[in-house]
Design an enzyme around this catalytic site. Structure first.
Site, PDB file in Angstrom:
ATOM      1  N   TYR A  86       0.810  -1.212   0.000  1.00  0.00           N
ATOM      2  CA  TYR A  86       0.000   0.000   0.000  1.00  0.00           C
ATOM      3  C   TYR A  86       0.851   1.273   0.000  1.00  0.00           C
ATOM      4  CZ  TYR A  86      -4.508  -2.228   0.909  1.00  0.00           C
ATOM      5  OH  TYR A  86      -5.660  -2.951   0.813  1.00  0.00           O
ATOM      6  N   LYS A 145       3.495 -15.700   2.830  1.00  0.00           N
ATOM      7  CA  LYS A 145       3.738 -16.439   1.587  1.00  0.00           C
ATOM      8  C   LYS A 145       5.242 -16.718   1.536  1.00  0.00           C
ATOM      9  CE  LYS A 145       2.223 -18.075  -2.398  1.00  0.00           C
ATOM     10  NZ  LYS A 145       1.265 -19.195  -2.522  1.00  0.00           N
ATOM     11  N   ASP A 172      -2.637 -18.608   0.765  1.00  0.00           N
ATOM     12  CA  ASP A 172      -3.636 -19.290  -0.066  1.00  0.00           C
ATOM     13  C   ASP A 172      -4.358 -20.371   0.744  1.00  0.00           C
ATOM     14  OD1 ASP A 172      -1.217 -20.661   0.006  1.00  0.00           O
ATOM     15  OD2 ASP A 172      -1.220 -21.209  -2.115  1.00  0.00           O
ATOM     16  N   ASP A 204      -6.052  -7.313   4.210  1.00  0.00           N
ATOM     17  CA  ASP A 204      -7.192  -6.665   3.551  1.00  0.00           C
ATOM     18  C   ASP A 204      -8.107  -7.727   2.948  1.00  0.00           C
ATOM     19  OD1 ASP A 204      -8.765  -4.594   2.385  1.00  0.00           O
ATOM     20  OD2 ASP A 204      -7.779  -4.995   0.473  1.00  0.00           O
ATOM     21  N   ASP A 206     -11.975  -9.246   4.557  1.00  0.00           N
ATOM     22  CA  ASP A 206     -13.272  -9.233   3.850  1.00  0.00           C
ATOM     23  C   ASP A 206     -13.849 -10.637   3.765  1.00  0.00           C
ATOM     24  OD1 ASP A 206     -13.187  -6.476   3.292  1.00  0.00           O
ATOM     25  OD2 ASP A 206     -14.066  -6.785   1.311  1.00  0.00           O
TER      26      ASP A 206
HETATM   27  C1  IPM Z   1     -10.242  -1.476   4.061  1.00  0.00           C
HETATM   28  C2  IPM Z   1     -10.490  -0.881   2.702  1.00  0.00           C
HETATM   29  C3  IPM Z   1      -9.314   0.013   2.324  1.00  0.00           C
HETATM   30  C4  IPM Z   1      -8.077  -0.843   2.325  1.00  0.00           C
HETATM   31  C5  IPM Z   1      -9.488   0.753   0.999  1.00  0.00           C
HETATM   32  C6  IPM Z   1     -10.761   1.557   0.954  1.00  0.00           C
HETATM   33  C7  IPM Z   1      -8.300   1.613   0.684  1.00  0.00           C
HETATM   34  O1  IPM Z   1     -10.693  -1.878   1.757  1.00  0.00           O
HETATM   35  O2  IPM Z   1     -10.202  -0.706   5.041  1.00  0.00           O
HETATM   36  O3  IPM Z   1     -10.075  -2.681   4.179  1.00  0.00           O
HETATM   37  O4  IPM Z   1      -7.779  -1.508   1.321  1.00  0.00           O
HETATM   38  O5  IPM Z   1      -7.374  -0.853   3.336  1.00  0.00           O
HETATM   39 MN    MN Z   2     -10.614  -3.880   2.603  1.00  0.00          MN
END
Ligand code: IPM
Ligand code: MN
Length: 354
Positions: free
Chosen positions: A141, A189, A221, A245, A249
Site C-alpha cells: 500500500y 507467503k 492461499d 485486507d 473481507d
Molecule cells: C479497508 C479498505 C481500504 C483498504 C481501501 C478503501 C483503501 O478496503 O479498510 O479494508 O484496502 O485498506
Molecule cells: Mn478492505
C-alpha cells in the site's frame, strides 16, 4: 474528563452510520455520566468536493489533537475516474499513515440469530470467533516506487517492510492472543516472498517472549481456504497489509454480513481510529436503510481501547446482542421470522436497550 472525539463521516452511508454511533455514545453519556465532545471533519470524496483534496490539513490536525477518531467510510462512483491522488481512498490511507495506525484489529464473531445468513453451513460456522490483526501502514500500500513506466506499458508496486514495522505488529498480535485463546496463526507467503521469510523469522523469534501462546504458520492461499472450510480453528490471525485486507473481507461475511463488523486501528501510543469493516455502499446511500451495527460496535471498541471504558463498551455490545437476538434486522440481513427495521429504528432500539 471530556473525551474529544473527531467524527469523519466520509461518503455514502458513512454519515448515516456515524450519526447512529454518536446517538449511542450520547446514551452512554446519559447512563454513565461520561461526557464526550464531538467535532466533524471532511475526508474522502466529500473532502475532494469541498477542499479539492481527499485529506485536508485541518482534518489531520483535528485528528492529531483528538482522543479518538470515528470514521464512516470513503469512496463512491462519483470519484472512480479521478487521478490517483484525487481518489477518496487516498484520504483513508493518508490518515492511517499520518496517525501511524499500524495495527488494524478486525474481530469476527457470529451472532447466533444470524448464522442462517452466513454463506456457510451453520455447523461449519458455529462457534467461530476470531481476530484478524492486519498490518496497516506498510507493504504494497505504501512501498515506493509504485508507478507506470515504459510509456505506461510496465508497472511496479513495491512490498517494503522494515524489521521494526514487522516486530511491532507481531508483538501486538501476540499480546492480543494472550488476552484471548492464546493461539496465533501467522499468515504469509514464505514459499515465495522475501518479505514473508523475514516475517516468519520474526514470529519464530518472538515465540520465546510469549510462552503461553501457541503459534502456527499458514500460507495465505491455504489460509483463505481454511477460513471457509474450518473457521473455528482460528483465534488470532496476524498478517501483512494486503493479505489482511483480503482475508478480513473474506472472514467478515462468514458470520452473515459485513454490516456487523467493527474495526480498530491503533498507533503505538497515540490516537486510535475506529471504523466499520464495510465500505460506503453507494447503492444504498441516502436511503436510510444501512446497518449501523458495525459502526456502533466500532464505537464500543473505541471506548475500550482509547478510553479504557470496558463497562461502557460492554453495555453497547450487550445492547446490540439483545436487539439482534430479538430478531430485529436491517436490509443487508435476511430473517424471515424477524422484523425489518431501518437505520434510525435500529439505532433507537440499541439506545433504548442501553
Ligand atoms: C479497508 C479498505 C481500504 C483498504 C481501501 C478503501 C483503501 O478496503 O479498510 O479494508 O484496502 O485498506
Ligand atoms: Mn478492505
Amino acid at each position: 474528563m471530556t473525551g474529544k472525539i473527531v467524527l469523519l463521516p466520509g461518503d455514502g452511508i458513512g454519515a448515516e452510520v456515524i450519526y447512529a454511533a454518536k446517538d449511542v455514545l450520547e446514551a452512554i453519556t446519559k447512563k454513565y455520566n461520561k461526557p464526550f465532545e464531538f467535532s466533524s471533519y471532511d475526508i474522502g470524496g466529500v473532502a475532494i468536493d469541498n477542499h479539492n483534496t481527499p485529506l485536508p490539513d485541518e482534518t489531520v490536525k483535528a485528528c492529531k489533537n483528538a482522543d479518538a477518531v470515528l470514521l464512516g467510510a470513503v469512496g463512491g462512483p462519483k470519484w472512480d475516474n479521478n487521478p490517483s491522488d484525487l481518489r477518496p481512498e487516498r484520504g483513508l490511507l493518508g490518515i492511517r499513515k499520518a496517525l501511524d495506525l499500524y495495527a488494524n484489529l478486525r474481530p469476527v464473531k457470529g451472532f447466533k440469530k444470524l448464522l442462517h445468513a452466513s454463506p456457510l453451513k451453520e455447523e461449519i460456522i458455529q462457534g467461530s470467533d476470531l481476530l484478524i490483526v492486519r498490518e496497516l501502514t506498510g507493504g504494497l500500500y505504501f512501498g515506493q516506487p509504485s508507478e507506470r513506466f515504459d510509456n505506461g506499458n510496465a508497472v511496479v508496486d513495491t512490498l517494503a517492510y522494515t524489521r521494526k514495522e514487522m516486530e511491532r505488529i507481531i508483538d501486538k498480535a501476540f499480546q492480543s492472543a494472550e488476552l484471548r485463546n492464546k493461539q496465533l496463526t501467522s499468515v504469509d507467503k514464505a514459499n515465495v516472498l522475501e518479505s514473508s521469510k523475514l516475517w516468519r523469522e520474526i514470529v519464530e523469534e518472538k515465540k520465546a517472549d510469549y510462552p503461553n501462546v501457541t503459534v502456527d504458520h499458514v500460507l495465505v492461499d491455504a489460509a483463505a481456504m481454511k477460513l471457509i472450510t474450518n473457521p473455528t480453528q482460528f483465534d488470532v490471525i496476524v498478517t501483512e497489509n494486503m493479505f489482511g485486507d483480503i482475508l478480513s473481507d473474506e472472514a467478515s461475511v462468514l458470520t452473515g454480513s459485513l454490516g456487523m463488523l467493527p474495526s480498530a486501528s491503533l498507533a503505538e501510543d497515540g490516537v486510535g481510529l475506529y471504523e466499520p469493516a464495510h465500505g460506503s455502499a453507494p447503492d444504498i446511500a441516502g436511503k436510510g436503510i444501512a446497518n449501523p451495527i458495525a459502526m456502533i460496535l466500532s464505537a464500543a471498541m473505541m471506548l475500550r481501547y482509547s478510553f479504557n471504558m470496558n463497562e461502557e463498551a460492554q453495555a453497547i455490545e450487550d445492547a446490540v446482542e439483545k436487539i439482534v437476538n430479538q430478531n430485529y434486522y436491517t436490509a443487508d440481513l435476511k430473517n424471515d421470522n424477524g422484523e425489518l427495521v431501518n437505520t434510525t429504528e435500529m439505532t433507537q432500539l440499541i439506545v433504548d436497550a442501553i
